[in-house]
Design a protein around this motif. Sequence first.
Motif, short mmCIF file in Angstrom:
data_model
loop_
_atom_site.label_atom_id
_atom_site.label_comp_id
_atom_site.label_asym_id
_atom_site.label_seq_id
_atom_site.Cartn_x
_atom_site.Cartn_y
_atom_site.Cartn_z
N PRO A 317 0.80 -1.22 0.00
CA PRO A 317 0.00 0.00 0.00
C PRO A 317 0.83 1.27 0.00
O PRO A 317 2.04 1.28 0.26
N SER A 318 0.14 2.38 -0.26
CA SER A 318 0.68 3.72 -0.09
C SER A 318 -0.45 4.61 0.39
O SER A 318 -1.63 4.31 0.16
N ILE A 319 -0.10 5.72 1.03
CA ILE A 319 -1.11 6.60 1.62
C ILE A 319 -0.64 8.04 1.53
O ILE A 319 0.56 8.32 1.59
N ALA A 320 -1.60 8.96 1.36
CA ALA A 320 -1.30 10.40 1.35
C ALA A 320 -2.47 11.15 1.97
O ALA A 320 -3.63 10.73 1.87
N TRP A 321 -2.17 12.28 2.61
CA TRP A 321 -3.22 13.17 3.10
C TRP A 321 -3.64 14.11 1.98
O TRP A 321 -2.87 14.40 1.07
N CYS A 322 -4.89 14.55 2.04
CA CYS A 322 -5.43 15.49 1.07
C CYS A 322 -5.70 16.82 1.77
O CYS A 322 -6.04 16.86 2.96
N ALA A 323 -5.60 17.90 1.03
CA ALA A 323 -5.78 19.23 1.61
C ALA A 323 -7.18 19.44 2.17
O ALA A 323 -7.40 20.29 3.03
N ASN A 324 -8.15 18.66 1.70
CA ASN A 324 -9.52 18.79 2.20
C ASN A 324 -9.76 17.99 3.48
O ASN A 324 -10.88 17.97 4.00
N GLY A 325 -8.73 17.33 3.99
CA GLY A 325 -8.86 16.55 5.22
C GLY A 325 -9.08 15.08 5.00
O GLY A 325 -9.09 14.31 5.97
#
Length: 668
Positions: A317-325
């Motif tokens: 897997p991979s994961i990232a945060w988004c600017a919208n939360g």
Amino acid sequence: MRRQLWFTAVATCWALVAPYAEEAMADEFTNSIGMRLVSIPAGTFPMGQSDGDWDERPVHEVTLSKPFYLATTEVTNAQYERFDPDHRRYRGHNGFSTRDDEAVVYVSWDDAVAFCAWLSKEEGKPYRLPTEAEWEYACRAGTQTPFNTGDTLPPEHHRHQKREWIHEPASLRVGITPPNAFGLHEMHGNVEEWCLDWYGPYDAVPQTDPVGRVEGLARVTRGGSHNTDLPFLRSANRLGAMPDDKHDLIGFRVAMADAPSTRPLPAVEPPLCMRDVAQEPAAWTPTDAPIFDGPTPFVLRPDNVADIPMFKHNHCPSIAWCANGDLLAVWFSTEEEAGREMVILGSRLRRGRAEWEPPSLFFKIPDRNMTGSALFNDGSGRILFMNGVEAAGTWEKLAMVLRSSADNGATWSTPRFANAFHQRRNQVIHGMMRTREGYLVQLCDAVHTGSGGTAMHISRDNGETWEEATNYGYGAFAVDGGIGGWIAGIHASVVQLEDGALMAFGRGDDIDGRMPMSVSRDMGRTWTYSASPFPPIGGGQRLVLMRLREGPILFCSYTDTSKDRKEPKGMTVTDAAGNERRIYGLFAAVSLDDGATWPIRKLISPGAERRELDGGAWTQQFELDATHAEPMGYLAATQSPDNVIHLISSALYYRFNLAWINEPMPAE
């Protein structure tokens, strides 16, 4: 834009020469460069295979309203070099296609379209690529069986029909296998053949002269190739590649007919993880209070299993945060890790929600292995997505593909190559990072085995172009004090130190029984090696190493290798009462002095009473309690602007912060 220009150029050629196509059709003819073309009659057939792959359904009725000519063989080296003499430099590359009469390879879709435009102008006849429907109809030649030869493909059609880690050289001579009922040779195997269409899902309704979808990520290829298992050579099997991809599996044959005037099918609906994405920026509020939630599953079974190609093995897997939360996670789903069926699925945890959404198809190039993904929020309103794309199965020779999103992952740019060469050193690993110089760094496994090193790719222009950091040759590193060009260990992760050096930890290639540590003081060109203070890890395990927003370095890994799972040795930590306690499994360590020491170590566990969880992939069932955490899994992490660390393993999601890590383990 470039693809539209090709369409305009080809359409212009067709318009100029259309009157020739209305002449009475001969059964066959040979053109000025020695191509023999035969007339394919109009007709109706059921397209697809009901018991085939998921993208071959639904089987639907297709009518081809007009006859057309199709070349009896694939375009050869000699024929293609009449158009592009410089292409001769590809002859014999990787041991393939040396002779004049062998199928040309290393030809992109754009190249094939340009060849057809050139030939149209040379002859005053409308040459083009066949549509996908024309190709399958011509291949079947009236048959309904998996192959036009019946249920099996006889040995005289085989060109090393076996998946290999390194492609075994085979003859690509054309016209030497028995023809089908229409007089066409090598419709099963030899090399894949470019078709005109964008790849996309079938529509169930009957269609006349279909031309595929209006847009897509890949152009269709058909027929299968050498060094490919037989099922991928079936009449209905669908393959594809990015239009600018080229390698030793793909060539093409030409059709001669007016362009179909049919409207293409509309674009497909966005996947669930890209629908209804909020665009209002989140109000990030850091807290000094300890936070811990989890583990909770993020790899869920979709309700519409018939529509989502989710397989039994979900991993990497991979994961990232988004600017919208929101949080966005991706991973591969496959029957086997070296399989061509592999897809990249995605899931979103929307701001304020407690549960991840069911998965949806995030990225796929058809019938290509897709090993390795990396998501990265670069902090400037952009999420980057890097993924490996094989020419075939296995993860031996991957190209690196990059996309970006400026709207929280709702839409993504057209995929393009960060490294177009299908080669080792391109197996993407989670952990893309930006250096203080502004460079983007992407690590990739340099080998396909369990140890052997990690290569570093670097972009000095914000992701526009990429290069391998090592520029003096490749090979194994020396762990006895020597200097090498690769990071020690596979699945490595890297951080930049305060003095500008890079520090990386990896799996395998252990030094003195410890996990190897690699340090580079020339931005990844060379590395020196020493033993880290941490235990090694093994199969089914991947570490995380990252610089936290607060300044310290975070390391997450496992106390024992996967092979020691039944009899773990564990690790000692000091609890809140000052006593040493032994912990087992997933732990976090923090360095306050740039990696010199790691005084803070803590089990990543809620410390709850014993319960059983499913870690998915290779982890499967495990027991969790106050001293036992998840024993294995592929880790990936991101830290959002509120300083919360979001860690995922192969199937489970953990949420915590530095304040929680700093709290000592509760006393017994």
